[in-house]
Design a protein around this motif. Structure first.
Motif, PDB file in Angstrom:
ATOM      1  N   UNK A   1      -8.497  -7.622  -3.132  1.00  0.00           N
ATOM      2  CA  UNK A   1      -8.421  -6.165  -3.073  1.00  0.00           C
ATOM      3  C   UNK A   1      -7.960  -5.638  -1.709  1.00  0.00           C
ATOM      4  N   UNK A   2      -8.424  -6.304  -0.647  1.00  0.00           N
ATOM      5  CA  UNK A   2      -8.029  -5.855   0.691  1.00  0.00           C
ATOM      6  C   UNK A   2      -6.528  -6.025   0.898  1.00  0.00           C
ATOM      7  N   UNK A   3      -5.989  -7.132   0.441  1.00  0.00           N
ATOM      8  CA  UNK A   3      -4.555  -7.387   0.579  1.00  0.00           C
ATOM      9  C   UNK A   3      -3.738  -6.368  -0.209  1.00  0.00           C
ATOM     10  N   UNK A   4      -4.192  -6.057  -1.407  1.00  0.00           N
ATOM     11  CA  UNK A   4      -3.513  -5.047  -2.225  1.00  0.00           C
ATOM     12  C   UNK A   4      -3.588  -3.684  -1.547  1.00  0.00           C
ATOM     13  N   UNK A   5      -4.763  -3.361  -0.976  1.00  0.00           N
ATOM     14  CA  UNK A   5      -4.928  -2.078  -0.281  1.00  0.00           C
ATOM     15  C   UNK A   5      -4.019  -1.959   0.925  1.00  0.00           C
ATOM     16  N   UNK A   6      -3.938  -3.011   1.729  1.00  0.00           N
ATOM     17  CA  UNK A   6      -3.079  -2.991   2.914  1.00  0.00           C
ATOM     18  C   UNK A   6      -1.603  -2.921   2.510  1.00  0.00           C
ATOM     19  N   UNK A   7      -1.231  -3.654   1.480  1.00  0.00           N
ATOM     20  CA  UNK A   7       0.154  -3.611   0.989  1.00  0.00           C
ATOM     21  C   UNK A   7       0.500  -2.210   0.494  1.00  0.00           C
ATOM     22  N   UNK A   8      -0.414  -1.610  -0.256  1.00  0.00           N
ATOM     23  CA  UNK A   8      -0.189  -0.248  -0.750  1.00  0.00           C
ATOM     24  C   UNK A   8      -0.049   0.746   0.380  1.00  0.00           C
ATOM     25  N   UNK A   9      -0.873   0.614   1.395  1.00  0.00           N
ATOM     26  CA  UNK A   9      -0.792   1.511   2.542  1.00  0.00           C
ATOM     27  C   UNK A   9       0.535   1.322   3.278  1.00  0.00           C
ATOM     28  N   UNK A  10       0.997   0.087   3.377  1.00  0.00           N
ATOM     29  CA  UNK A  10       2.291  -0.176   4.021  1.00  0.00           C
ATOM     30  C   UNK A  10       3.431   0.473   3.241  1.00  0.00           C
ATOM     31  N   UNK A  11       3.372   0.405   1.911  1.00  0.00           N
ATOM     32  CA  UNK A  11       4.405   1.038   1.081  1.00  0.00           C
ATOM     33  C   UNK A  11       4.390   2.548   1.296  1.00  0.00           C
ATOM     34  N   UNK A  12       3.202   3.148   1.252  1.00  0.00           N
ATOM     35  CA  UNK A  12       3.100   4.593   1.463  1.00  0.00           C
ATOM     36  C   UNK A  12       3.598   4.987   2.848  1.00  0.00           C
ATOM     37  N   UNK A  13       3.256   4.208   3.858  1.00  0.00           N
ATOM     38  CA  UNK A  13       3.704   4.516   5.220  1.00  0.00           C
ATOM     39  C   UNK A  13       5.229   4.492   5.302  1.00  0.00           C
ATOM     40  N   UNK A  14       5.855   3.532   4.655  1.00  0.00           N
ATOM     41  CA  UNK A  14       7.316   3.485   4.624  1.00  0.00           C
ATOM     42  C   UNK A  14       7.905   4.720   3.963  1.00  0.00           C
ATOM     43  N   UNK A  15       7.278   5.152   2.888  1.00  0.00           N
ATOM     44  CA  UNK A  15       7.730   6.360   2.187  1.00  0.00           C
ATOM     45  C   UNK A  15       7.556   7.579   3.092  1.00  0.00           C
TER      46      UNK A  15
END
Length: 171
Positions: A1-15
């Motif tokens: 879950x932590x990896x998915x959360x960090x990946x999701x945050x990275x995607x949002x930050x790029x957007x």
């Protein structure tokens, strides 16, 4: 879950960085339109000109975007300068993955200041519509102790590419 959360945050930050770039374009073009209106009419319809240009470049009041146009600017090095126009644009950032972690919204903002004073300008491009009317490419560094004025209405009238860098007192 932590990896998915960090990946999701990275995607949002790029957007969010992409949206910030779009908002900066809106602020830049609106500030220039306002400054040009000072030259044309003394600023009689400055707010209308800046808002119209912002709308043409992506500003959308109906979607909740906020624009603030100040003449003279209220902050920065040009604060109080009646020849300068400050534009601040704000938008709620889209959140796809980060909303799972945080229910708050992310405000994206951009600020630009343009000055209509062309007293220190030493490089002029007078063509009203040419693309790349001024072009600096190939890693060149152009450093001027004066300003650059480009008259072209083309959105790519001033071009720098290939690692080129333009430094001037005003562009």
């Amino acid at each position: 879950p932590a990896l998915v959360g960090v990946t999701g945050l990275a995607v949002d930050t790029g957007i969010w960085y992409g949206e910030k770039r779009e908002m900066q374009t809106v602020a830049d073009t609106a500030a220039v339109a306002g400054a040009l209106e000072i030259l044309r009419s003394g600023g009689a319809i400055l707010v209308m000109a800046a808002t119209t240009d912002a709308t043409e470049n992506g500003y959308n009041a109906g979607a909740g975007d906020i624009i603030e146009i100040n003449n003279p600017p209220v902050s920065g090095t040009e604060a109080g300068n009646p020849d300068a126009v400050e534009v601040i644009v704000r938008r709620n950032g889209n959140s796809y993955f980060a909303s799972v972690l945080d229910q708050g919204s992310t405000m994206i903002s951009a600020r630009a200041v343009a000055v209509s004073d062309v007293k220190d300008t030493c490089v002029y491009s007078l063509d009203p519509s040419t693309r790349a009317a001024i072009k600096v490419v190939g890693g060149a560094n152009l450093t001027l102790n004066c300003g650059i004025q480009v008259n072209s209405s083309d959105p790519e009238a001033l071009e720098q590419s290939g690692g080129a860098c333009i430094t001037a007192t005003r562009i």
